[in-house]
Motif scaffolding. Structure first.
Motif, mmCIF file in Angstrom:
data_model
loop_
_atom_site.group_PDB
_atom_site.id
_atom_site.type_symbol
_atom_site.label_atom_id
_atom_site.label_comp_id
_atom_site.label_asym_id
_atom_site.label_seq_id
_atom_site.Cartn_x
_atom_site.Cartn_y
_atom_site.Cartn_z
ATOM 1 N N ILE A 1 0.850 -1.199 0.000
ATOM 2 C CA ILE A 1 0.000 0.000 0.000
ATOM 3 C C ILE A 1 0.884 1.247 0.000
ATOM 4 O O ILE A 1 1.936 1.293 0.649
ATOM 5 C CB ILE A 1 -0.987 0.035 1.178
ATOM 6 C CG1 ILE A 1 -0.274 0.030 2.541
ATOM 7 C CG2 ILE A 1 -1.957 -1.115 1.080
ATOM 8 C CD1 ILE A 1 -1.217 0.363 3.692
ATOM 9 N N GLU B 1 -1.420 6.741 4.708
ATOM 10 C CA GLU B 1 -2.227 7.789 4.076
ATOM 11 C C GLU B 1 -1.647 9.174 4.350
ATOM 12 O O GLU B 1 -1.690 10.066 3.496
ATOM 13 C CB GLU B 1 -3.664 7.714 4.589
ATOM 14 C CG GLU B 1 -4.611 8.680 3.916
ATOM 15 C CD GLU B 1 -6.029 8.573 4.449
ATOM 16 O OE1 GLU B 1 -6.818 9.520 4.210
ATOM 17 O OE2 GLU B 1 -6.357 7.570 5.111
ATOM 18 N N SER C 1 -8.265 -5.774 4.386
ATOM 19 C CA SER C 1 -8.371 -4.575 5.219
ATOM 20 C C SER C 1 -8.340 -3.286 4.399
ATOM 21 O O SER C 1 -8.411 -2.196 4.969
ATOM 22 C CB SER C 1 -7.222 -4.552 6.233
ATOM 23 O OG SER C 1 -5.971 -4.337 5.584
ATOM 24 N N LEU C 2 -8.250 -3.408 3.066
ATOM 25 C CA LEU C 2 -7.971 -2.228 2.244
ATOM 26 C C LEU C 2 -9.129 -1.807 1.340
ATOM 27 O O LEU C 2 -9.007 -0.832 0.603
ATOM 28 C CB LEU C 2 -6.730 -2.499 1.362
ATOM 29 C CG LEU C 2 -5.460 -2.889 2.121
ATOM 30 C CD1 LEU C 2 -4.384 -3.327 1.142
ATOM 31 C CD2 LEU C 2 -4.969 -1.726 2.973
ATOM 32 N N GLU D 1 -10.444 1.995 1.755
ATOM 33 C CA GLU D 1 -9.475 3.032 1.338
ATOM 34 C C GLU D 1 -9.222 2.979 -0.169
ATOM 35 O O GLU D 1 -9.058 4.025 -0.814
ATOM 36 C CB GLU D 1 -8.160 2.859 2.094
ATOM 37 C CG GLU D 1 -8.245 3.183 3.584
ATOM 38 C CD GLU D 1 -8.862 2.068 4.410
ATOM 39 O OE1 GLU D 1 -9.121 2.302 5.601
ATOM 40 O OE2 GLU D 1 -9.072 0.956 3.869
ATOM 41 N N LEU E 1 -5.638 5.427 -0.824
ATOM 42 C CA LEU E 1 -4.435 4.593 -0.828
ATOM 43 C C LEU E 1 -4.340 3.876 -2.172
ATOM 44 O O LEU E 1 -5.349 3.537 -2.786
ATOM 45 C CB LEU E 1 -4.486 3.541 0.289
ATOM 46 C CG LEU E 1 -4.367 4.023 1.731
ATOM 47 C CD1 LEU E 1 -4.554 2.839 2.681
ATOM 48 C CD2 LEU E 1 -3.032 4.704 1.991
ATOM 49 N N LYS F 1 -2.529 1.976 8.280
ATOM 50 C CA LYS F 1 -3.168 2.602 7.112
ATOM 51 C C LYS F 1 -3.201 4.120 7.240
ATOM 52 O O LYS F 1 -2.943 4.839 6.269
ATOM 53 C CB LYS F 1 -4.584 2.040 6.937
ATOM 54 C CG LYS F 1 -4.629 0.603 6.490
ATOM 55 C CD LYS F 1 -6.025 0.174 6.070
ATOM 56 C CE LYS F 1 -7.006 0.183 7.215
ATOM 57 N NZ LYS F 1 -8.341 -0.300 6.796
ATOM 58 N N SER F 2 -3.510 4.611 8.420
ATOM 59 C CA SER F 2 -3.559 6.064 8.632
ATOM 60 C C SER F 2 -2.186 6.689 8.442
ATOM 61 O O SER F 2 -2.064 7.777 7.866
ATOM 62 C CB SER F 2 -4.083 6.368 10.041
ATOM 63 O OG SER F 2 -5.430 5.957 10.175
ATOM 64 N N THR G 1 -3.734 -2.540 12.370
ATOM 65 C CA THR G 1 -3.788 -2.325 10.927
ATOM 66 C C THR G 1 -4.332 -0.938 10.611
ATOM 67 O O THR G 1 -3.846 -0.254 9.697
ATOM 68 C CB THR G 1 -4.656 -3.404 10.270
ATOM 69 O OG1 THR G 1 -4.047 -4.681 10.493
ATOM 70 C CG2 THR G 1 -4.809 -3.181 8.784
#
Length: 303
Positions: free
Chosen positions: A170, A237, A249-250, A253, A259, A233-234, A229
């Protein structure tokens, strides 16, 4: 006195553990209760099944003869539970499990709804912690079973693959690596990484696959390790680094375009989620029913 399965299960566990006290712990029984059941079994057959010493117990010739039959009886009960679980729609009970973070946060919530519609009288209690913690709690009898993100090898545990998943690279939405269709590992090494903490199944799978492909995971420029997780991701981003996470999990986003999700060239991060529980444990029918649901349903319609 009639021979019963409970006694055979206790006998088999004592033989496996080599100790009345260890067997008692595995079976959630007191040691005197285990001793009494073994004595009853010996009375039934009219012969000693164990030679007791100060350090451990060993099987007699009669005990060695009985052992494979006890093992077969346990396997048959487990197979019976699995076969009958598909008919237990009016089953009542509580399903208590542990799930590692990716499974618990992104996979199971999408499956528990359909499971609840099919088995409305089973209530669910789920503890979401990392793989290392689940392993410890299963071994310490604090959890009946767990679903984890990497295969666990332990002599006291039964491990079974029940779900499949794939990790993806990612990137922040304007990252230079976004120009690649397949990102070479050599290019990854140039940029800072934000990763899950040591002990997480996601981190372990990523490191194992890089090593298998001939790359050293310690060469990654790790600038941050985070315990969830969502936090990873945050951070990605926000432009703090890149990462490798479960594609499950994506979805949110990626759909929003915040992402970029990419494959890595010559490396496949395909993995299985595993159910783990003590080999000496006979799972409650609610747990057997849930694992059968995971094995036999087409889960893609919900994931």
């Amino acid at each position: 006195m009639a021979l019963n399965f409970h006694q055979l299960h206790i006998f088999y566990t004592v033989a496996e553990k080599g100790s009345f006290s260890h067997a008692a712990g595995a079976l959630h029984m007191t040691q005197p209760a285990v001793t009494m059941q073994i004595q009853s079994l010996e009375d039934y057959f009219g012969t000693k099944l164990f030679v007791r010493s100060t350090k451990r117990v060993e099987l007699t010739e009669a005990g060695r003869t009985l052992l494979p039959y006890a093992k077969k009886s346990i396997e048959l009960i487990k197979e019976t539970d699995v076969s009958m679980s598909k008919f237990t729609h009016m089953l009542e009970g509580r399903l208590h499990l542990g799930a590692s973070l990716t499974v618990g946060e992104y996979i199971l919530p999408r499956l528990l709804g359909p499971f609840g519609l099919e088995y409305p009288n089973i209530s669910v209690s789920m503890k979401v912690i990392n793989t290392k913690q689940i392993l410890e709690e299963v071994l310490n009898h604090q959890l009946t079973f767990g679903l984890v993100e990497a295969e666990v090898k332990h002599s006291d545990l039964h491990t079974e693959a029940v779900l499949s998943d794939e990790l993806k690279l990612i990137l922040p939405k304007d990252h230079p690596l976004g120009d690649f269709d397949l990102v070479p590992v050599e290019e990854l090494m140039k940029y800072p990484f934000v990763l899950r903490e040591q002990g997480s199944g996601t981190r372990r799978v990523m490191e194992e696959e890089l090593t298998r492909a001939g790359y050293d995971p310690s060469s990654l420029k790790i600038v941050m390790e985070l315990g969830s997780t969502g936090a990873v991701k945050s951070a990605v981003e926000a432009g703090l680094g890149i990462s490798i996470l479960s594609q499950s999990s994506l979805k949110h986003e990626a759909a929003l375009g915040v992402l970029q999700v990419k494959d890595v060239k010559d490396v496949s991060f395909v993995r299985s989620f595993h159910a783990i529980y003590l080999s000496s444990t006979l799972l409650p029918i609610s747990a057997v029913t849930f694992l059968t649901f995971l094995r036999e349903r087409d889960l893609s319609q919900w994931l």
